[in-house]
Design an enzyme around this catalytic site. Structure first.
Site, short mmCIF file in Angstrom:
data_model
loop_
_atom_site.label_atom_id
_atom_site.label_comp_id
_atom_site.label_asym_id
_atom_site.label_seq_id
_atom_site.Cartn_x
_atom_site.Cartn_y
_atom_site.Cartn_z
N GLU A 107 -3.63 6.07 6.70
CA GLU A 107 -2.95 6.91 7.70
C GLU A 107 -3.60 6.75 9.09
O GLU A 107 -3.67 7.69 9.87
CB GLU A 107 -2.85 8.36 7.23
CG GLU A 107 -2.07 8.42 5.91
CD GLU A 107 -1.50 9.76 5.58
OE1 GLU A 107 -1.28 10.56 6.49
OE2 GLU A 107 -1.25 10.00 4.38
N TRP A 164 0.82 -1.23 0.00
CA TRP A 164 0.00 0.00 0.00
C TRP A 164 0.85 1.27 0.00
O TRP A 164 0.59 2.20 0.77
CB TRP A 164 -0.96 -0.01 1.21
CG TRP A 164 -2.05 -1.01 1.02
CD1 TRP A 164 -2.14 -2.23 1.61
CD2 TRP A 164 -3.18 -0.89 0.15
NE1 TRP A 164 -3.26 -2.89 1.16
CE2 TRP A 164 -3.92 -2.08 0.27
CE3 TRP A 164 -3.65 0.11 -0.72
CZ2 TRP A 164 -5.09 -2.32 -0.44
CZ3 TRP A 164 -4.82 -0.12 -1.43
CH2 TRP A 164 -5.52 -1.32 -1.29
N THR A 179 1.59 4.53 -1.46
CA THR A 179 1.06 5.56 -2.37
C THR A 179 2.21 6.19 -3.15
O THR A 179 3.23 6.55 -2.56
CB THR A 179 0.34 6.66 -1.56
OG1 THR A 179 -0.73 6.06 -0.85
CG2 THR A 179 -0.20 7.76 -2.46
N GLY A 218 0.55 13.88 8.55
CA GLY A 218 -0.22 13.28 7.45
C GLY A 218 -1.71 13.29 7.73
O GLY A 218 -2.52 13.53 6.83
N ARG A 219 -2.06 13.04 8.97
CA ARG A 219 -3.49 12.93 9.32
C ARG A 219 -4.22 14.27 9.16
O ARG A 219 -5.41 14.29 8.85
CB ARG A 219 -3.63 12.35 10.73
CG ARG A 219 -3.29 10.87 10.74
CD ARG A 219 -3.09 10.26 12.11
NE ARG A 219 -2.69 8.85 11.94
CZ ARG A 219 -2.22 8.08 12.91
NH1 ARG A 219 -2.08 8.55 14.13
NH2 ARG A 219 -1.90 6.82 12.66
N ILE A 235 -29.52 11.46 -2.22
CA ILE A 235 -30.27 12.64 -2.67
C ILE A 235 -30.39 12.63 -4.20
O ILE A 235 -31.43 12.99 -4.75
CB ILE A 235 -29.59 13.94 -2.16
CG1 ILE A 235 -29.78 14.05 -0.64
CG2 ILE A 235 -30.13 15.17 -2.89
CD1 ILE A 235 -28.95 15.14 0.03
N THR A 262 -6.76 3.96 10.74
CA THR A 262 -8.22 3.79 10.63
C THR A 262 -8.93 4.65 11.68
O THR A 262 -8.31 5.13 12.64
CB THR A 262 -8.59 2.32 10.90
OG1 THR A 262 -8.14 2.00 12.23
CG2 THR A 262 -7.95 1.37 9.90
N1 COS Z 1 4.62 11.09 18.05
C1 COS Z 1 5.79 10.74 18.65
N2 COS Z 1 5.97 9.56 19.29
C2 COS Z 1 4.93 8.71 19.34
C3 COS Z 1 3.70 9.01 18.75
C4 COS Z 1 3.56 10.25 18.07
N3 COS Z 1 2.42 10.60 17.49
N4 COS Z 1 2.86 7.98 18.95
C5 COS Z 1 3.52 7.07 19.66
N5 COS Z 1 4.78 7.52 19.90
C6 COS Z 1 5.82 6.85 20.66
C7 COS Z 1 5.36 6.55 22.08
O1 COS Z 1 5.62 7.63 22.94
C8 COS Z 1 6.18 5.33 22.44
O2 COS Z 1 7.46 5.77 22.82
P1 COS Z 1 8.42 4.90 23.80
O3 COS Z 1 9.01 3.84 22.94
O4 COS Z 1 9.45 5.87 24.27
O5 COS Z 1 7.55 4.35 24.89
C9 COS Z 1 6.31 4.62 21.11
O6 COS Z 1 6.07 5.56 20.08
C10 COS Z 1 5.33 3.48 20.96
O7 COS Z 1 4.03 3.99 21.14
P2 COS Z 1 2.82 3.06 21.55
O8 COS Z 1 3.22 2.23 22.73
O9 COS Z 1 1.61 3.90 21.67
O10 COS Z 1 2.73 2.09 20.31
P3 COS Z 1 1.65 1.00 19.93
O11 COS Z 1 2.38 -0.15 19.37
O12 COS Z 1 0.70 0.79 21.06
O13 COS Z 1 0.89 1.65 18.68
C11 COS Z 1 -0.44 3.13 17.40
C12 COS Z 1 0.54 2.93 18.56
C13 COS Z 1 -1.51 2.10 17.32
C14 COS Z 1 -1.05 4.49 17.64
C15 COS Z 1 0.36 3.14 16.09
O14 COS Z 1 0.92 1.86 15.83
C16 COS Z 1 -0.44 3.61 14.90
O15 COS Z 1 -0.66 4.79 14.73
N6 COS Z 1 -0.88 2.66 14.06
C17 COS Z 1 -1.51 3.00 12.81
C18 COS Z 1 -0.48 3.04 11.76
C19 COS Z 1 -0.99 3.70 10.53
O16 COS Z 1 -1.54 4.79 10.59
N7 COS Z 1 -0.76 3.05 9.40
C20 COS Z 1 -1.10 3.61 8.15
C21 COS Z 1 0.19 3.88 7.46
S1 COS Z 1 0.08 5.06 6.23
S2 COS Z 1 -1.10 4.30 4.91
#
Ligand code: COS
Length: 395
Positions: A377, A166, A168, A252-253, A351, A379
Protein backbone atom coordinates in the site's frame (compact mmCIF):
# COMPACT_ATOMS: atom_id res chain seq x y z
CA UNK A 1 -11.54 21.65 21.73
CA UNK A 2 -13.68 18.88 20.37
CA UNK A 3 -12.01 17.23 17.37
CA UNK A 4 -14.81 14.91 16.41
CA UNK A 5 -18.14 13.91 17.86
CA UNK A 6 -16.86 10.48 18.69
CA UNK A 7 -13.52 11.06 20.41
CA UNK A 8 -11.74 13.51 22.69
CA UNK A 9 -8.05 14.18 23.09
CA UNK A 10 -6.80 14.66 26.62
CA UNK A 11 -3.24 14.34 27.95
CA UNK A 12 -3.70 10.74 26.93
CA UNK A 13 -6.35 9.89 24.39
CA UNK A 14 -9.50 9.17 26.34
CA UNK A 15 -11.76 6.91 24.38
CA UNK A 16 -15.51 6.96 24.79
CA UNK A 17 -17.08 3.98 26.60
CA UNK A 18 -18.40 2.80 23.20
CA UNK A 19 -14.93 2.80 21.68
CA UNK A 20 -13.51 1.05 24.74
CA UNK A 21 -16.18 -1.60 24.33
CA UNK A 22 -15.33 -2.12 20.65
CA UNK A 23 -11.65 -2.43 21.49
CA UNK A 24 -12.40 -4.88 24.30
CA UNK A 25 -14.68 -7.01 22.10
CA UNK A 26 -12.06 -7.21 19.35
CA UNK A 27 -9.31 -7.94 21.89
CA UNK A 28 -11.21 -10.78 23.54
CA UNK A 29 -12.07 -12.34 20.19
CA UNK A 30 -8.52 -11.97 18.89
CA UNK A 31 -6.84 -13.38 21.96
CA UNK A 32 -9.33 -16.25 22.37
CA UNK A 33 -9.91 -17.28 18.76
CA UNK A 34 -6.95 -16.05 16.69
CA UNK A 35 -3.81 -15.99 18.86
CA UNK A 36 -3.88 -19.77 19.54
CA UNK A 37 -4.11 -20.69 15.84
CA UNK A 38 -1.82 -18.03 14.36
CA UNK A 39 1.35 -20.16 14.35
CA UNK A 40 -0.42 -23.05 12.60
CA UNK A 41 -1.77 -20.90 9.78
CA UNK A 42 1.57 -19.12 9.45
CA UNK A 43 3.33 -22.47 9.13
CA UNK A 44 0.91 -24.01 6.63
CA UNK A 45 -0.04 -20.87 4.70
CA UNK A 46 -3.68 -22.04 4.76
CA UNK A 47 -6.40 -19.39 4.58
CA UNK A 48 -8.11 -19.12 8.01
CA UNK A 49 -11.63 -19.29 6.60
CA UNK A 50 -13.37 -20.17 9.87
CA UNK A 51 -12.04 -17.26 11.94
CA UNK A 52 -12.62 -14.85 9.05
CA UNK A 53 -16.22 -16.06 8.90
CA UNK A 54 -16.58 -15.39 12.64
CA UNK A 55 -15.08 -11.93 12.16
CA UNK A 56 -17.75 -11.28 9.55
CA UNK A 57 -20.46 -12.34 11.99
CA UNK A 58 -19.01 -9.91 14.56
CA UNK A 59 -19.23 -7.06 12.05
CA UNK A 60 -15.47 -6.72 11.63
CA UNK A 61 -15.39 -7.10 7.84
CA UNK A 62 -17.35 -3.91 7.05
CA UNK A 63 -16.97 -1.81 10.16
CA UNK A 64 -17.60 1.65 8.67
CA UNK A 65 -20.23 0.63 6.14
CA UNK A 66 -23.83 1.57 7.09
CA UNK A 67 -26.01 -1.29 8.24
CA UNK A 68 -28.31 -0.87 5.22
CA UNK A 69 -25.40 -2.13 3.08
CA UNK A 70 -24.45 -4.99 5.38
CA UNK A 71 -21.85 -3.20 7.52
CA UNK A 72 -21.59 -2.43 11.24
CA UNK A 73 -22.23 1.33 10.82
CA UNK A 74 -19.38 2.39 13.13
CA UNK A 75 -16.79 5.16 12.74
CA UNK A 76 -13.16 5.19 11.63
CA UNK A 77 -11.79 5.20 15.17
CA UNK A 78 -13.71 1.98 15.84
CA UNK A 79 -12.13 0.50 12.74
CA UNK A 80 -8.53 1.28 13.73
CA UNK A 81 -9.07 0.10 17.30
CA UNK A 82 -10.51 -3.23 16.20
CA UNK A 83 -7.87 -3.77 13.51
CA UNK A 84 -5.03 -3.06 15.92
CA UNK A 85 -6.36 -5.73 18.29
CA UNK A 86 -6.75 -8.34 15.54
CA UNK A 87 -3.19 -7.64 14.32
CA UNK A 88 -1.78 -7.90 17.81
CA UNK A 89 -2.92 -11.51 17.72
CA UNK A 90 -2.10 -12.16 14.05
CA UNK A 91 -1.15 -9.73 11.31
CA UNK A 92 -2.31 -12.09 8.55
CA UNK A 93 -5.91 -11.98 9.79
CA UNK A 94 -5.45 -8.21 9.90
CA UNK A 95 -4.37 -8.06 6.27
CA UNK A 96 -7.52 -9.88 5.15
CA UNK A 97 -9.66 -7.62 7.35
CA UNK A 98 -7.93 -4.44 6.23
CA UNK A 99 -8.22 -5.17 2.50
CA UNK A 100 -11.88 -6.13 2.90
CA UNK A 101 -12.71 -2.97 4.88
CA UNK A 102 -10.55 -0.26 3.37
CA UNK A 103 -9.57 -1.36 -0.10
CA UNK A 104 -12.85 -2.95 -1.12
CA UNK A 105 -15.75 -1.68 1.00
CA UNK A 106 -14.60 1.91 1.35
CA UNK A 107 -14.10 2.30 -2.42
CA UNK A 108 -17.40 0.72 -3.41
CA UNK A 109 -19.31 2.69 -0.77
CA UNK A 110 -17.72 5.97 -1.83
CA UNK A 111 -17.68 5.54 -5.61
CA UNK A 112 -20.25 2.82 -6.35
CA UNK A 113 -23.77 3.14 -7.74
CA UNK A 114 -26.76 2.13 -5.63
CA UNK A 115 -27.03 -1.14 -7.57
CA UNK A 116 -23.33 -1.89 -6.98
CA UNK A 117 -23.73 -1.18 -3.28
CA UNK A 118 -26.69 -3.53 -3.07
CA UNK A 119 -24.99 -6.32 -4.96
CA UNK A 120 -21.24 -6.13 -4.35
CA UNK A 121 -20.94 -4.14 -1.14
CA UNK A 122 -23.65 -5.85 0.88
CA UNK A 123 -22.12 -9.30 0.39
CA UNK A 124 -18.59 -8.21 1.27
CA UNK A 125 -19.34 -5.79 4.13
CA UNK A 126 -21.44 -8.43 5.88
CA UNK A 127 -18.56 -10.91 5.65
CA UNK A 128 -20.52 -13.36 3.47
CA UNK A 129 -18.03 -12.83 0.64
CA UNK A 130 -14.43 -11.65 0.52
CA UNK A 131 -13.38 -8.55 -1.40
CA UNK A 132 -10.01 -7.66 -2.95
CA UNK A 133 -8.27 -4.76 -4.73
CA UNK A 134 -5.97 -5.04 -7.70
CA UNK A 135 -3.74 -2.19 -8.84
CA UNK A 136 -0.21 -3.63 -9.03
CA UNK A 137 1.19 -5.36 -12.11
CA UNK A 138 4.47 -7.21 -12.63
CA UNK A 139 5.98 -4.09 -14.27
CA UNK A 140 4.07 -1.42 -12.32
CA UNK A 141 4.24 -1.15 -8.54
CA UNK A 142 5.12 2.24 -7.04
CA UNK A 143 4.66 3.85 -10.47
CA UNK A 144 1.04 2.79 -10.49
CA UNK A 145 0.02 4.95 -13.45
CA UNK A 146 2.03 2.90 -15.95
CA UNK A 147 -0.09 -0.26 -15.99
CA UNK A 148 -0.27 -2.46 -19.10
CA UNK A 149 -3.54 -4.35 -18.63
CA UNK A 150 -6.20 -3.18 -21.07
CA UNK A 151 -9.98 -2.82 -20.93
CA UNK A 152 -11.59 -2.21 -24.31
CA UNK A 153 -15.23 -1.19 -24.59
CA UNK A 154 -17.30 -3.36 -26.95
CA UNK A 155 -20.98 -2.41 -26.79
CA UNK A 156 -22.23 -2.98 -23.27
CA UNK A 157 -19.15 -4.82 -22.02
CA UNK A 158 -15.46 -4.08 -21.45
CA UNK A 159 -13.12 -6.81 -22.66
CA UNK A 160 -10.24 -7.02 -20.20
CA UNK A 161 -6.83 -8.61 -20.81
CA UNK A 162 -3.66 -8.55 -18.73
CA UNK A 163 -1.87 -9.75 -15.63
CA UNK A 164 -2.04 -8.25 -12.15
CA UNK A 165 0.21 -9.24 -9.25
CA UNK A 166 0.29 -9.26 -5.46
CA UNK A 167 -3.48 -9.35 -5.10
CA UNK A 168 -4.28 -9.94 -1.43
CA UNK A 169 -7.19 -12.40 -0.97
CA UNK A 170 -7.47 -13.03 -4.75
CA UNK A 171 -7.72 -16.85 -4.36
CA UNK A 172 -10.70 -16.50 -2.00
CA UNK A 173 -12.32 -13.30 -3.26
CA UNK A 174 -15.74 -13.20 -4.84
CA UNK A 175 -15.36 -9.60 -6.02
CA UNK A 176 -12.30 -7.53 -6.86
CA UNK A 177 -11.94 -3.81 -7.48
CA UNK A 178 -9.71 -3.81 -10.55
CA UNK A 179 -7.83 -0.93 -12.16
CA UNK A 180 -7.13 -1.26 -15.86
CA UNK A 181 -6.18 1.04 -18.74
CA UNK A 182 -9.02 2.08 -21.05
CA UNK A 183 -7.15 4.90 -22.83
CA UNK A 184 -3.34 4.46 -22.84
CA UNK A 185 -2.77 7.82 -24.56
CA UNK A 186 -4.10 9.61 -21.49
CA UNK A 187 -1.68 7.80 -19.13
CA UNK A 188 -2.97 7.87 -15.53
CA UNK A 189 -6.08 9.75 -16.71
CA UNK A 190 -6.86 6.76 -18.94
CA UNK A 191 -7.24 4.31 -16.06
CA UNK A 192 -10.71 2.99 -15.15
CA UNK A 193 -11.96 0.99 -12.16
CA UNK A 194 -14.13 -2.14 -12.46
CA UNK A 195 -15.93 -4.50 -10.13
CA UNK A 196 -14.81 -7.96 -11.14
CA UNK A 197 -16.88 -11.06 -10.44
CA UNK A 198 -14.29 -13.84 -10.05
CA UNK A 199 -16.84 -16.50 -11.06
CA UNK A 200 -17.11 -15.21 -14.63
CA UNK A 201 -15.13 -16.79 -17.49
CA UNK A 202 -11.84 -15.15 -18.38
CA UNK A 203 -10.81 -14.66 -14.76
CA UNK A 204 -7.85 -16.96 -14.03
CA UNK A 205 -5.80 -17.31 -10.86
CA UNK A 206 -2.07 -17.04 -11.50
CA UNK A 207 0.86 -18.10 -9.37
CA UNK A 208 0.57 -17.93 -5.61
CA UNK A 209 3.03 -15.40 -4.19
CA UNK A 210 5.46 -17.21 -1.84
CA UNK A 211 5.70 -14.73 1.03
CA UNK A 212 8.11 -14.08 3.92
CA UNK A 213 5.32 -13.13 6.33
CA UNK A 214 1.53 -12.67 6.67
CA UNK A 215 1.54 -16.16 5.23
CA UNK A 216 -2.07 -17.03 6.11
CA UNK A 217 -3.38 -14.26 3.87
CA UNK A 218 -3.84 -15.69 0.39
CA UNK A 219 -1.98 -13.66 -2.23
CA UNK A 220 -1.66 -14.41 -5.93
CA UNK A 221 -1.39 -13.09 -9.43
CA UNK A 222 -4.58 -12.85 -11.45
CA UNK A 223 -4.86 -13.07 -15.20
CA UNK A 224 -7.61 -11.69 -17.44
CA UNK A 225 -8.15 -13.54 -20.69
CA UNK A 226 -10.88 -11.81 -22.70
CA UNK A 227 -12.84 -11.30 -19.48
CA UNK A 228 -16.12 -9.60 -20.38
CA UNK A 229 -17.04 -7.08 -17.70
CA UNK A 230 -20.59 -5.69 -17.99
CA UNK A 231 -20.51 -1.90 -18.34
CA UNK A 232 -22.73 -1.54 -15.26
CA UNK A 233 -19.82 -3.00 -13.24
CA UNK A 234 -17.57 -0.05 -14.06
CA UNK A 235 -16.81 1.78 -10.80
CA UNK A 236 -17.00 5.53 -11.38
CA UNK A 237 -16.48 7.08 -14.78
CA UNK A 238 -13.99 6.15 -17.47
CA UNK A 239 -10.63 7.71 -16.68
CA UNK A 240 -11.42 8.21 -12.97
CA UNK A 241 -9.64 5.02 -11.94
CA UNK A 242 -6.33 6.49 -10.81
CA UNK A 243 -7.97 8.99 -8.50
CA UNK A 244 -10.22 6.27 -7.11
CA UNK A 245 -7.18 4.04 -6.57
CA UNK A 246 -5.30 6.80 -4.74
CA UNK A 247 -8.27 7.88 -2.60
CA UNK A 248 -8.88 4.29 -1.60
CA UNK A 249 -5.19 3.85 -0.75
CA UNK A 250 -5.45 6.84 1.59
CA UNK A 251 -7.99 4.81 3.56
CA UNK A 252 -5.96 1.62 3.17
CA UNK A 253 -2.83 3.23 4.56
CA UNK A 254 -4.58 4.03 7.83
CA UNK A 255 -5.45 0.34 8.07
CA UNK A 256 -1.84 -0.72 7.46
CA UNK A 257 -0.67 1.77 10.08
CA UNK A 258 -3.06 0.12 12.56
CA UNK A 259 -1.78 -3.28 11.56
CA UNK A 260 1.78 -2.10 12.16
CA UNK A 261 0.80 -0.74 15.57
CA UNK A 262 -0.69 -4.11 16.53
CA UNK A 263 2.49 -5.94 15.53
CA UNK A 264 4.68 -3.40 17.36
CA UNK A 265 2.63 -3.77 20.53
CA UNK A 266 2.76 -7.54 20.42
CA UNK A 267 6.55 -7.41 20.01
CA UNK A 268 6.85 -4.87 22.81
CA UNK A 269 4.67 -6.72 25.30
CA UNK A 270 6.53 -9.97 24.71
CA UNK A 271 9.84 -8.14 25.21
CA UNK A 272 8.70 -6.39 28.37
CA UNK A 273 7.54 -9.64 29.94
CA UNK A 274 10.78 -11.39 28.98
CA UNK A 275 12.95 -8.53 30.27
CA UNK A 276 11.18 -8.77 33.62
CA UNK A 277 11.72 -12.48 34.08
CA UNK A 278 14.91 -13.51 32.24
CA UNK A 279 18.07 -13.28 34.32
CA UNK A 280 21.69 -12.88 33.26
CA UNK A 281 24.77 -11.97 35.27
CA UNK A 282 22.73 -12.10 38.47
CA UNK A 283 19.95 -9.70 37.53
CA UNK A 284 16.86 -9.35 35.36
CA UNK A 285 17.92 -8.41 31.86
CA UNK A 286 15.54 -5.40 31.92
CA UNK A 287 17.87 -3.86 34.49
CA UNK A 288 20.65 -3.62 31.91
CA UNK A 289 20.61 -0.25 30.23
CA UNK A 290 21.09 -1.91 26.84
CA UNK A 291 17.71 -3.63 27.21
CA UNK A 292 15.95 -0.85 29.14
CA UNK A 293 16.75 1.75 26.50
CA UNK A 294 15.43 -0.54 23.78
CA UNK A 295 12.16 -0.90 25.69
CA UNK A 296 11.97 2.87 26.21
CA UNK A 297 12.41 3.54 22.49
CA UNK A 298 9.85 0.87 21.58
CA UNK A 299 7.24 2.26 23.98
CA UNK A 300 7.78 5.85 22.85
CA UNK A 301 7.50 5.02 19.16
CA UNK A 302 4.38 2.92 19.78
CA UNK A 303 2.60 5.76 21.58
CA UNK A 304 3.65 8.27 18.90
CA UNK A 305 2.32 5.89 16.21
CA UNK A 306 -0.96 5.59 18.08
CA UNK A 307 -1.42 9.36 18.10
CA UNK A 308 -0.67 9.64 14.37
CA UNK A 309 -3.15 6.84 13.65
CA UNK A 310 -5.88 8.38 15.77
CA UNK A 311 -5.24 11.74 14.10
CA UNK A 312 -5.56 10.07 10.68
CA UNK A 313 -8.72 8.25 11.77
CA UNK A 314 -10.30 11.50 12.93
CA UNK A 315 -9.28 13.19 9.65
CA UNK A 316 -10.89 10.38 7.66
CA UNK A 317 -14.01 10.59 9.81
CA UNK A 318 -14.22 14.35 9.17
CA UNK A 319 -13.79 13.75 5.43
CA UNK A 320 -17.12 11.89 5.41
CA UNK A 321 -18.80 15.24 6.14
CA UNK A 322 -16.52 17.63 4.30
CA UNK A 323 -15.10 15.56 1.43
CA UNK A 324 -11.62 16.81 2.37
CA UNK A 325 -8.58 14.65 1.65
CA UNK A 326 -6.68 12.96 4.48
CA UNK A 327 -3.70 11.92 2.37
CA UNK A 328 -1.10 13.62 4.56
CA UNK A 329 -2.39 12.20 7.83
CA UNK A 330 -2.70 8.69 6.35
CA UNK A 331 0.82 8.70 4.89
CA UNK A 332 2.42 10.02 8.07
CA UNK A 333 0.64 7.40 10.17
CA UNK A 334 1.63 4.58 7.82
CA UNK A 335 5.23 5.72 7.49
CA UNK A 336 5.84 6.10 11.20
CA UNK A 337 3.86 3.09 12.39
CA UNK A 338 5.36 0.68 9.86
CA UNK A 339 8.91 1.75 10.70
CA UNK A 340 7.96 1.41 14.36
CA UNK A 341 6.71 -2.14 13.76
CA UNK A 342 10.00 -3.07 12.12
CA UNK A 343 12.00 -1.33 14.85
CA UNK A 344 10.06 -3.10 17.62
CA UNK A 345 10.10 -6.52 15.98
CA UNK A 346 13.84 -6.24 15.37
CA UNK A 347 14.45 -5.21 19.00
CA UNK A 348 12.16 -7.98 20.25
CA UNK A 349 14.16 -10.67 18.48
CA UNK A 350 17.37 -9.20 19.91
CA UNK A 351 16.00 -8.98 23.45
CA UNK A 352 14.86 -12.61 23.28
CA UNK A 353 18.25 -13.76 21.92
CA UNK A 354 18.19 -17.32 20.58
CA UNK A 355 14.57 -17.74 21.65
CA UNK A 356 13.64 -14.77 19.50
CA UNK A 357 15.02 -16.63 16.51
CA UNK A 358 13.05 -19.77 17.32
CA UNK A 359 9.65 -20.77 16.00
CA UNK A 360 8.74 -21.80 19.55
CA UNK A 361 7.79 -18.16 20.20
CA UNK A 362 5.74 -15.79 17.99
CA UNK A 363 8.49 -13.15 18.07
CA UNK A 364 10.13 -14.32 14.84
CA UNK A 365 6.71 -14.17 13.16
CA UNK A 366 6.25 -10.56 14.29
CA UNK A 367 9.63 -9.85 12.67
CA UNK A 368 8.62 -11.45 9.35
CA UNK A 369 5.13 -9.90 9.40
CA UNK A 370 6.35 -6.39 10.26
CA UNK A 371 8.40 -6.02 7.08
CA UNK A 372 5.44 -5.98 4.71
CA UNK A 373 3.98 -2.89 6.40
CA UNK A 374 6.94 -0.88 5.04
CA UNK A 375 6.23 -2.15 1.53
CA UNK A 376 2.59 -2.69 0.63
CA UNK A 377 0.00 0.00 0.00
CA UNK A 378 2.93 2.28 -0.80
CA UNK A 379 6.53 1.81 0.32
CA UNK A 380 8.07 4.06 2.96
CA UNK A 381 9.82 5.87 0.11
CA UNK A 382 6.44 6.58 -1.55
CA UNK A 383 4.99 7.79 1.77
CA UNK A 384 7.91 10.22 2.18
CA UNK A 385 7.47 11.39 -1.41
CA UNK A 386 3.75 12.05 -0.92
CA UNK A 387 4.29 13.80 2.44
CA UNK A 388 7.00 16.01 0.95
CA UNK A 389 4.84 16.88 -2.08
CA UNK A 390 1.91 17.74 0.18
CA UNK A 391 4.05 19.96 2.38
CA UNK A 392 5.71 21.64 -0.58
CA UNK A 393 2.33 22.16 -2.22
CA UNK A 394 3.45 20.31 -5.35
CA UNK A 395 0.21 18.28 -5.58
N1 COS B 1 -6.41 11.28 -3.68
C1 COS B 1 -7.00 11.78 -4.80
N2 COS B 1 -6.33 12.07 -5.93
C2 COS B 1 -5.00 11.85 -5.93
C3 COS B 1 -4.32 11.34 -4.82
C4 COS B 1 -5.08 11.04 -3.66
N3 COS B 1 -4.50 10.55 -2.56
N4 COS B 1 -3.02 11.22 -5.12
C5 COS B 1 -2.86 11.67 -6.37
N5 COS B 1 -4.07 12.06 -6.85
C6 COS B 1 -4.34 12.62 -8.17
C7 COS B 1 -3.53 13.89 -8.40
O1 COS B 1 -4.21 15.02 -7.91
C8 COS B 1 -3.39 13.91 -9.90
O2 COS B 1 -4.57 14.43 -10.45
P1 COS B 1 -4.62 15.14 -11.90
O3 COS B 1 -4.62 14.04 -12.90
O4 COS B 1 -5.91 15.89 -11.90
O5 COS B 1 -3.41 16.02 -12.00
C9 COS B 1 -3.32 12.44 -10.25
O6 COS B 1 -3.89 11.71 -9.17
C10 COS B 1 -1.91 11.95 -10.47
O7 COS B 1 -1.15 12.24 -9.31
P2 COS B 1 0.42 12.34 -9.35
O8 COS B 1 0.83 13.25 -10.46
O9 COS B 1 0.89 12.66 -7.98
O10 COS B 1 0.83 10.87 -9.77
P3 COS B 1 2.25 10.18 -9.84
O11 COS B 1 2.24 9.33 -11.05
O12 COS B 1 3.33 11.18 -9.64
O13 COS B 1 2.21 9.15 -8.62
C11 COS B 1 2.13 8.30 -6.42
C12 COS B 1 1.71 9.38 -7.41
C13 COS B 1 3.57 7.91 -6.51
C14 COS B 1 1.86 8.90 -5.06
C15 COS B 1 1.25 7.07 -6.63
O14 COS B 1 1.52 6.47 -7.89
C16 COS B 1 1.37 6.04 -5.53
O15 COS B 1 0.81 6.20 -4.47
N6 COS B 1 2.11 4.95 -5.81
C17 COS B 1 2.17 3.84 -4.90
C18 COS B 1 1.14 2.86 -5.29
C19 COS B 1 0.91 1.86 -4.22
O16 COS B 1 0.71 2.21 -3.07
N7 COS B 1 0.90 0.60 -4.62
C20 COS B 1 0.59 -0.45 -3.73
C21 COS B 1 -0.72 -1.01 -4.19
S1 COS B 1 -1.56 -1.86 -2.97
S2 COS B 1 -0.44 -3.37 -2.54
Amino acid sequence: MALAPTATLGPSLDLSPEHEMIRQTAREFAQKEIAPIAAHFDETGEFPAETIRKMGALGLMGIEIPEEYGGAGLDTLSYVLALEEICKADAAHGTIMSVNNSLFCYGVYRFGSEAQKQKHLRAVASGKAIGAYSLTEPMSGSDAGTMRSRAVREGDVYVINGRKSWVTSAPVAEYIVLFSMTDPDRQHRGITAFLIDTKLPGFVLGKKEPKLGIRASATSEIVFEDYRCPAECRLGEEGEGFKIAMSVLDAGRIGIASQALGIAEAAYEASLAYAREREAFGQKIGQFQGIGFKLADMKTRIEASRLLIYQAALAKQRSKETGSRFTLEACMAKLFASETAMFCAHAAVQIHGGLGYSKELPVERYFRDAKITEIYEGTSEIQRMVIARQELGIK
